[in-house]
Design a protein around this motif. Sequence first.
Motif, PDB file in Angstrom:
ATOM      1  N   PRO A  30       0.797  -1.236   0.000  1.00 52.10           N
ATOM      2  CA  PRO A  30       0.000   0.000   0.000  1.00 52.10           C
ATOM      3  C   PRO A  30       0.822   1.275   0.000  1.00 52.10           C
ATOM      4  O   PRO A  30       0.532   2.229   0.726  1.00 52.10           O
ATOM      5  CB  PRO A  30      -0.788  -0.130   1.302  1.00 52.10           C
ATOM      6  N   GLN A  59      -4.275   3.678  -0.712  1.00 50.17           N
ATOM      7  CA  GLN A  59      -4.703   2.390  -0.167  1.00 50.17           C
ATOM      8  C   GLN A  59      -5.217   2.474   1.271  1.00 50.17           C
ATOM      9  O   GLN A  59      -5.416   1.458   1.918  1.00 50.17           O
ATOM     10  CB  GLN A  59      -3.560   1.376  -0.265  1.00 50.17           C
ATOM     11  N   ILE A  62      -9.918   1.766  -3.860  1.00 52.17           N
ATOM     12  CA  ILE A  62      -9.237   0.513  -4.175  1.00 52.17           C
ATOM     13  C   ILE A  62      -9.939  -0.238  -5.296  1.00 52.17           C
ATOM     14  O   ILE A  62      -9.288  -0.810  -6.185  1.00 52.17           O
ATOM     15  CB  ILE A  62      -9.104  -0.346  -2.900  1.00 52.17           C
ATOM     16  N   VAL A  75      -5.088  -5.593  -3.763  1.00 57.79           N
ATOM     17  CA  VAL A  75      -4.477  -4.452  -3.087  1.00 57.79           C
ATOM     18  C   VAL A  75      -4.419  -4.711  -1.581  1.00 57.79           C
ATOM     19  O   VAL A  75      -5.440  -4.990  -0.951  1.00 57.79           O
ATOM     20  CB  VAL A  75      -5.268  -3.163  -3.365  1.00 57.79           C
ATOM     21  N   GLY A  81      -4.272  -3.198   1.920  1.00 58.60           N
ATOM     22  CA  GLY A  81      -4.665  -1.896   2.450  1.00 58.60           C
ATOM     23  C   GLY A  81      -3.630  -1.331   3.410  1.00 58.60           C
ATOM     24  O   GLY A  81      -2.761  -2.041   3.927  1.00 58.60           O
ATOM     25  N   CYS A 124     -10.245  -5.331   0.388  1.00 58.63           N
ATOM     26  CA  CYS A 124      -8.961  -5.740   0.951  1.00 58.63           C
ATOM     27  C   CYS A 124      -9.135  -6.938   1.884  1.00 58.63           C
ATOM     28  O   CYS A 124     -10.072  -6.989   2.674  1.00 58.63           O
ATOM     29  CB  CYS A 124      -8.322  -4.594   1.740  1.00 58.63           C
TER      30      CYS A 124
END
Length: 411
Positions: free
Chosen positions: A90, A97, A103, A120, A122, A144
Motif C-alpha cells: 500500500p 490504499q 481501491i 491491493v 490496504g 482488501c
Amino acid sequence: MRIVKIENVRVLNPMQKTDRVQTVYLENGKLVAETADVTETIDGQGKWLMPTMVDLCARMREPGQQQHGTLKSEGKAARENGILHVFTPPDSKPIVQDNGALIHGLVEKAMLDGGIYLQVIGAQTQGLQGKQPANMAGLKKGGCTAVSNANASFADDDVVIRTLEYAAGLDLTVVFYAEEPQIAKDGCVHEGFIASRQGLPMIPALAETVAIAKYLLMIEATKVRAHFGLLSCGASVELIKIAKEKGLPVTCDVAMHQLHLTDQVIDGFNSLAHVRPPLRAEKDKELLRQGLKDGVIDAICTHHEPLSSSAKMAPFAETLPGFTAFDTFVPLGVQLVEEGLFSPLEWVHTVTLAPATVAQMADRWMQEAGWILVDPELEWTLDKDSILSQGKNTPLIQQTVKGKVIQTFLA
C-alpha cells in the motif's frame, strides 16, 4: 470457442499433486475431457504445463510513479510471464490504499489495462504515517483482505498493537516487511565485508530479526493472522519456525532473488544490485533455501519493483532500491529445479497453490487460474528488448537464462 489439444506435455498440477506426461485439452483456459472439437494442436514434448502463478509482493508503480511502470505495462509483463494474481503493497505515491472507495477502481483498472487480478493490500495506518489506524472496516468493504504499513515505520509500539487488535476483529491478515528502523537507520546494504570495503552504510541482519521477534510477541497477544513478507536472513527462518511450532497464525514468503544472489553482487558499487531488504550473505541464502525446502517458508514471490534507468544512475546509496522481477521469475525457478532444490511439481506449488493458500484465496484462484506452457530448456538473454516490464533494472541484465513461458491459456 478455443479448444487446444496439447500432446505429450508434462502436466504439473499442484491441486491434484500429480506430475505426469499426457495429452490434455484446454477450453478457454480450463482443462476439459477429450473432445473432437479441437481448434489447435500443440506438440508439448519437453514442455511443462502448469497453472498461472500468484505473486504475494509486486509494486506496479501506479498511481503516481508512471515513470517507472504502469498497470498496463506491468500487468502485461506479469500476465505474459504467467502471473495472473498480483498482490501489491500500500505505498503508491500518493497513497490511496487507506481509502476503501478508491481501491475498487485500481482493481478494475488493472484488469482493463493489464489483464491481471490485482489484490491491493490496504494501509495499516492513515497515510502510512504510523500514528493512527486506517479505516480497516472501510478497506475490507473495498475488497482488501490484508493490511500492511509497507516499509513505513510506526510512531510507537502501542500503535502497532492497536492496529493488530483492529485487524484481528475484522479477520484481516496483517503483512509485515520486518525492519527495525533504529537499527537499519540509513543503511542500504548487508552488513558484511563487501559493504565495509566499499564504505557503504549497512543494514545488519538484526534489523530484521529484532523486528520479527517483537512482532511475533504482539501476534501471540492479539491472535491476529500475520504474514511476514520478503525474509532475507537465515535467523528469521528459525524465528518463524519456532512461532509455527507454537501454533501462531503466521506465514511467510521469500523473494526469488534472495534464493540466488548474495551481497557479492554489489561489488564495484553495482547499483542494479541495490534492493531492500538487501542481498545477504551466502549462509543466509542457503538457510532461506533450506527453510523453503522444509516448509517453514510458505511461498516464493517476485518482489517486482520496476524502475526507470535514471533511478539507478546516482551513487549507490542514493539510488532507488528494487529489481524488475516478473521476467526473471520462471527462469530462476527452473534454475532451482536444475540445482536439485525442488522437483518441478514442488517448485510449481511454491508459486501457485501455496501463495494462494497464504492469501486465503485458494478456491478463488482455482476458479480464475488458467494454464501456462513453459519451455524449461529455452535459452534466452535478459536485455532491454526481451524484458517485458517497463523497468530494466536487474543485476541479471545481459545474462543468458533458461526457461520461459511460451504460451498462456486464459479464460
